[in-house]
Design an enzyme around this catalytic site. Structure first.
Site, mmCIF file in Angstrom:
data_model
loop_
_atom_site.group_PDB
_atom_site.id
_atom_site.type_symbol
_atom_site.label_atom_id
_atom_site.label_comp_id
_atom_site.label_asym_id
_atom_site.label_seq_id
_atom_site.Cartn_x
_atom_site.Cartn_y
_atom_site.Cartn_z
ATOM 1 N N VAL A 25 20.426 71.689 -26.038
ATOM 2 C CA VAL A 25 19.760 70.441 -26.411
ATOM 3 C C VAL A 25 18.670 70.787 -27.413
ATOM 4 O O VAL A 25 18.121 71.887 -27.402
ATOM 5 C CB VAL A 25 19.155 69.708 -25.191
ATOM 6 C CG1 VAL A 25 20.248 69.077 -24.345
ATOM 7 C CG2 VAL A 25 18.302 70.641 -24.353
ATOM 8 N N SER A 26 18.368 69.840 -28.294
ATOM 9 C CA SER A 26 17.474 70.121 -29.418
ATOM 10 C C SER A 26 15.993 70.083 -29.065
ATOM 11 O O SER A 26 15.178 70.677 -29.768
ATOM 12 C CB SER A 26 17.749 69.128 -30.558
ATOM 13 O OG SER A 26 19.085 69.243 -30.996
ATOM 14 N N THR A 27 15.623 69.375 -28.001
ATOM 15 C CA THR A 27 14.208 69.269 -27.633
ATOM 16 C C THR A 27 14.012 69.630 -26.167
ATOM 17 O O THR A 27 14.955 69.609 -25.370
ATOM 18 C CB THR A 27 13.677 67.840 -27.866
ATOM 19 O OG1 THR A 27 14.306 66.945 -26.928
ATOM 20 C CG2 THR A 27 13.972 67.370 -29.281
#
Length: 225
Positions: A25-27
């Site tokens: 996941v990016s964050t």
């Protein structure tokens, strides 16, 4: 009369496939729970076994500088598992070039690959075809790089320049494509732009092959261009 005894038949147990899960996941605020839950259930339904879960939390997919990804690829090279399972292709990479290189490395290591939501499974005929196409494009790129280096070094040597790695700037490549669209031959283009013989041809052919991969993925519903 001695009664006939049937020979004993030994039941061979098929070893379960070891599956590595990769999630990203990016964050830090996003969760991988949904990805992991679906992938674990898929492995259970397939009667396989989870080898390990590699999770990159808060890392972009635009490059491969991710700790869990790097460790996972290292384990793949050692053939520690049989299958790599991801939720979607973009969880593995958002860069087509990195995706091609990664899948090519997995193929050479003998690791099968499954993208759950994209229905891409290299244990199937269609999946194997994708691997073969990706492998061909990756090998083509390596050939281009080798030829470009040799041609560039030879050109620099003849001109008495310091040897170094040749590079085609985007501006030169765009100009070359423009001249090519006007019907100019590759030899004349290369002479006009002052680059090594065969360099422009190989580069444009490579970009065309990448475009074919993009279209193929798009048609198959695997990735959006």
């Amino acid at each position: 009369m001695i009664p006939h005894k049937s020979p004993r038949t030994k039941t061979m147990k098929t070893q379960k496939q070891m599956v590595a899960i990769y999630a990203r996941v990016s964050t830090d605020k996003q969760k991988v729970d949904m990805q992991l839950r679906e992938l674990r259930n898929f492995i259970k339904r397939s009667d396989w076994k989870v080898y390990r879960e590699f999770i990159d939390q808060g890392y972009t997919g635009t490059n491969t500088k991710r700790p869990a990804f790097i460790e996972m690829m290292s384990e793949a090279q050692k053939r520690k598992f049989d299958i790599l399972l991801v939720w979607k292709l973009d969880r593995l990479s958002r860069s087509l070039k990195d995706l091609i290189n990664t899948l090519d490395e997995l193929g050479h290591a003998g690791i099968n690959f499954i993208s759950y939501d994209n229905n891409l499974d290299t244990t199937t005929p269609t999946g194997k075809l994708v691997f073969q196409i990706i492998g061909a494009v990756a090998e083509f790129e390596k050939d281009i790089i080798r030829e470009r280096v040799v041609a560039g070094l030879e050109n620099a040597k003849q001109k008495g320049k310091q040897l170094g790695r040749p590079k085609i700037h985007d501006g030169i490549l765009e100009k070359a494509k423009e001249l090519r669209s006007q019907g100019m031959s590759f030899r004349k283009i290369e002479k006009k732009l002052g680059v090594g013989e065969g360099t422009i041809r190989k580069r444009i052919e490579y970009l065309s092959s990448v475009l074919i991969i993009q279209v193929f993925f798009c048609i198959a519903g695997l990735i959006i261009i």
